[in-house]
Design a protein around this motif. Structure first.
Motif, mmCIF file in Angstrom:
data_model
loop_
_atom_site.group_PDB
_atom_site.id
_atom_site.type_symbol
_atom_site.label_atom_id
_atom_site.label_comp_id
_atom_site.label_asym_id
_atom_site.label_seq_id
_atom_site.Cartn_x
_atom_site.Cartn_y
_atom_site.Cartn_z
ATOM 1 N N VAL A 83 19.816 48.033 80.607
ATOM 2 C CA VAL A 83 19.119 47.825 81.876
ATOM 3 C C VAL A 83 18.154 46.652 81.723
ATOM 4 O O VAL A 83 17.507 46.503 80.693
ATOM 5 C CB VAL A 83 18.393 49.114 82.331
ATOM 6 C CG1 VAL A 83 17.363 49.563 81.328
ATOM 7 C CG2 VAL A 83 17.783 48.970 83.699
ATOM 8 N N ASN A 84 18.117 45.789 82.738
ATOM 9 C CA ASN A 84 17.212 44.636 82.736
ATOM 10 C C ASN A 84 15.795 45.083 83.049
ATOM 11 O O ASN A 84 15.593 46.001 83.851
ATOM 12 C CB ASN A 84 17.660 43.596 83.765
ATOM 13 C CG ASN A 84 18.974 42.958 83.402
ATOM 14 O OD1 ASN A 84 19.304 42.813 82.229
ATOM 15 N ND2 ASN A 84 19.742 42.575 84.403
ATOM 16 N N CYS A 136 23.278 41.353 74.762
ATOM 17 C CA CYS A 136 24.499 40.858 75.409
ATOM 18 C C CYS A 136 24.230 40.496 76.866
ATOM 19 O O CYS A 136 23.219 40.879 77.447
ATOM 20 C CB CYS A 136 25.611 41.905 75.314
ATOM 21 S SG CYS A 136 25.427 43.326 76.410
ATOM 22 N N ASP A 137 25.166 39.755 77.463
ATOM 23 C CA ASP A 137 25.032 39.454 78.886
ATOM 24 C C ASP A 137 25.765 40.497 79.718
ATOM 25 O O ASP A 137 26.446 41.369 79.185
ATOM 26 C CB ASP A 137 25.492 38.026 79.211
ATOM 27 C CG ASP A 137 26.964 37.786 78.900
ATOM 28 O OD1 ASP A 137 27.782 38.695 79.099
ATOM 29 O OD2 ASP A 137 27.290 36.664 78.465
ATOM 30 N N ARG A 138 25.603 40.420 81.028
ATOM 31 C CA ARG A 138 26.121 41.446 81.940
ATOM 32 C C ARG A 138 27.632 41.639 81.808
ATOM 33 O O ARG A 138 28.132 42.758 81.840
ATOM 34 C CB ARG A 138 25.744 41.059 83.371
ATOM 35 C CG ARG A 138 26.020 42.077 84.416
ATOM 36 C CD ARG A 138 25.325 43.384 84.227
ATOM 37 N NE ARG A 138 24.009 43.421 84.822
ATOM 38 C CZ ARG A 138 23.203 44.453 84.694
ATOM 39 N NH1 ARG A 138 23.556 45.495 84.001
ATOM 40 N NH2 ARG A 138 22.023 44.446 85.247
ATOM 41 N N SER A 139 28.375 40.559 81.650
ATOM 42 C CA SER A 139 29.837 40.682 81.552
ATOM 43 C C SER A 139 30.253 41.381 80.265
ATOM 44 O O SER A 139 31.252 42.109 80.241
ATOM 45 C CB SER A 139 30.497 39.308 81.652
ATOM 46 O OG SER A 139 30.104 38.490 80.573
ATOM 47 N N LYS A 186 15.877 42.982 78.255
ATOM 48 C CA LYS A 186 16.782 44.090 78.465
ATOM 49 C C LYS A 186 16.510 45.216 77.483
ATOM 50 O O LYS A 186 16.079 44.984 76.359
ATOM 51 C CB LYS A 186 18.215 43.582 78.287
ATOM 52 C CG LYS A 186 19.224 44.304 79.131
ATOM 53 C CD LYS A 186 20.422 43.445 79.420
ATOM 54 C CE LYS A 186 21.405 43.491 78.284
ATOM 55 N NZ LYS A 186 22.671 42.902 78.619
ATOM 56 N N THR A 237 24.545 51.965 77.208
ATOM 57 C CA THR A 237 24.092 51.451 78.495
ATOM 58 C C THR A 237 23.045 50.378 78.250
ATOM 59 O O THR A 237 22.543 50.238 77.133
ATOM 60 C CB THR A 237 23.523 52.572 79.394
ATOM 61 O OG1 THR A 237 23.331 52.067 80.718
ATOM 62 C CG2 THR A 237 22.223 53.129 78.850
ATOM 63 N N GLU A 294 28.532 43.741 78.783
ATOM 64 C CA GLU A 294 28.153 45.153 78.870
ATOM 65 C C GLU A 294 29.336 46.044 79.202
ATOM 66 O O GLU A 294 29.560 47.056 78.548
ATOM 67 C CB GLU A 294 27.081 45.357 79.945
ATOM 68 C CG GLU A 294 25.691 45.041 79.525
ATOM 69 C CD GLU A 294 24.708 45.271 80.656
ATOM 70 O OE1 GLU A 294 24.915 46.184 81.479
ATOM 71 O OE2 GLU A 294 23.727 44.517 80.717
ATOM 72 N N ASP A 295 30.076 45.669 80.245
ATOM 73 C CA ASP A 295 31.224 46.486 80.662
ATOM 74 C C ASP A 295 32.280 46.562 79.570
ATOM 75 O O ASP A 295 32.876 47.611 79.342
ATOM 76 C CB ASP A 295 31.834 45.939 81.952
ATOM 77 C CG ASP A 295 30.904 46.090 83.143
ATOM 78 O OD1 ASP A 295 30.098 47.041 83.150
ATOM 79 O OD2 ASP A 295 30.975 45.260 84.060
#
Length: 137
Positions: A40-41, A18-21, A100, A38, A23-24
């Motif tokens: 992490v890149n 998934c992308d960063r947005s 990631k 969780t 993740e949340d």
């Protein structure tokens, strides 16, 4: 019927790709289901990055409450991460990679998924590896 270990492995994979947005959003969704996640890149030359990948997975797991600071918990994350590294190492050996680590914990199951893009001149290759452990709740 899907086992809990399979379900957690799929969620770890989803976190790795998934992308960063997203993740949340996934953290909120899975938290409501009692699953901690969780991501992490990571990046660099895979051969010189193994210890950094292990450290990143361990630190992210602790910071996000997936594991406690105990020998068994830390060993489970390190073991699952090493399994994932072994699966990707032949394809990525000596290459620069970016990607990631996705980690999911549900009950006694913890899965670590590593998803990488491998830079080969103008060609991009991808590789994925996954490891699983069970640990005390």
């Amino acid at each position: 019927m899907e086992s809990n270990s399979t379900k957690i492995a799929k969620i770890a994979t989803k976190m790795a790709v998934c992308d960063r947005s997203e993740e949340d959003e996934f953290k909120k969704i899975y938290s409501q289901k009692g699953i901690k996640v969780t991501a992490v890149n990571i990046g660099g030359n895979i051969n010189s990055s193994v210890s950094k990948i292990l450290e990143s997975a361990l630190v992210a797991s602790k910071r996000n409450g997936l594991i406690r600071e105990e020998h068994l918990h830390e060993g489970a994350v390190i073991g699952a991460t090493r399994d994932a590294i072994i699966q990707i190492s032949n394809k990525a050996s000596g290459q620069n990679v970016g990607g990631k680590i996705g980690i999911a914990r549900g009950g006694e199951h913890i899965s670590v998924c590593i998803f990488l893009s491998i830079g080969l001149l103008h060609l991009d290759e991808v590789v994925i590896g996954i490891g699983h452990r069970s640990l005390p709740i």
